[in-house]
Motif scaffolding. Structure first.
Motif, PDB file in Angstrom:
ATOM      1  N   GLY A  19      33.403  39.042  37.474  1.00  0.00           N
ATOM      2  CA  GLY A  19      33.725  39.964  36.387  1.00  0.00           C
ATOM      3  C   GLY A  19      33.742  41.427  36.778  1.00  0.00           C
ATOM      4  N   VAL A  20      34.254  41.738  37.966  1.00  0.00           N
ATOM      5  CA  VAL A  20      34.310  43.125  38.416  1.00  0.00           C
ATOM      6  C   VAL A  20      35.727  43.503  38.853  1.00  0.00           C
ATOM      7  CG1 VAL A  20      31.889  43.183  39.167  1.00  0.00           C
ATOM      8  CG2 VAL A  20      33.672  42.573  40.804  1.00  0.00           C
ATOM      9  N   VAL A  21      35.995  44.803  38.872  1.00  0.00           N
ATOM     10  CA  VAL A  21      37.229  45.350  39.430  1.00  0.00           C
ATOM     11  C   VAL A  21      36.843  46.459  40.396  1.00  0.00           C
ATOM     12  CG1 VAL A  21      38.722  44.789  37.490  1.00  0.00           C
ATOM     13  CG2 VAL A  21      37.526  46.953  37.503  1.00  0.00           C
ATOM     14  N   ALA A  22      37.659  46.648  41.426  1.00  0.00           N
ATOM     15  CA  ALA A  22      37.390  47.680  42.424  1.00  0.00           C
ATOM     16  C   ALA A  22      38.002  49.007  41.986  1.00  0.00           C
ATOM     17  CB  ALA A  22      37.955  47.269  43.774  1.00  0.00           C
ATOM     18  N   CYS A  23      37.279  50.072  42.193  1.00  0.00           N
ATOM     19  CA  CYS A  23      37.782  51.420  41.953  1.00  0.00           C
ATOM     20  C   CYS A  23      37.466  52.225  43.205  1.00  0.00           C
ATOM     21  CB  CYS A  23      37.109  52.048  40.729  1.00  0.00           C
ATOM     22  SG  CYS A  23      37.868  53.610  40.234  1.00  0.00           S
ATOM     23  N   PRO A  24      38.390  52.994  43.737  1.00  0.00           N
ATOM     24  CA  PRO A  24      39.718  53.256  43.201  1.00  0.00           C
ATOM     25  C   PRO A  24      40.617  52.035  43.314  1.00  0.00           C
ATOM     26  CG  PRO A  24      39.458  54.353  45.326  1.00  0.00           C
ATOM     27  CD  PRO A  24      38.143  53.743  44.981  1.00  0.00           C
TER      28      PRO A  24
END
Length: 68
Positions: A19-24
């Protein structure tokens, strides 16, 4: 249109692992890069990057089936 307080709406397929997204993210301009962090979007359907303030949230109607 690069705004430090932008909102990125995600589909469930764009969310990684637990349940994660990478930023940038890959769509961000190279000059605006900061150290890579993973933003948890499992709580309240969204999360905010501590570096740039970008808000990541699930699109309306999207649900995470693999989130813990």
């Amino acid at each position: 249109m690069s705004d430090a307080k932008s909102v990125v709406e995600l589909t469930a397929k764009e969310v990684q692992g637990p349940g994660v997204v990478a930023c940038p993210n890959p769509k961000m301009a190279l000059w605006s890069n900061h150290p890579r962090v993973f933003v948890d979007v499992t709580h309240d359907g969204g999360g905010k990057c501590p570096y740039c303030g970008t808000v990541y949230r699930l699109k309306a109607g999207e649900h995470l089936s693999h989130a813990h």
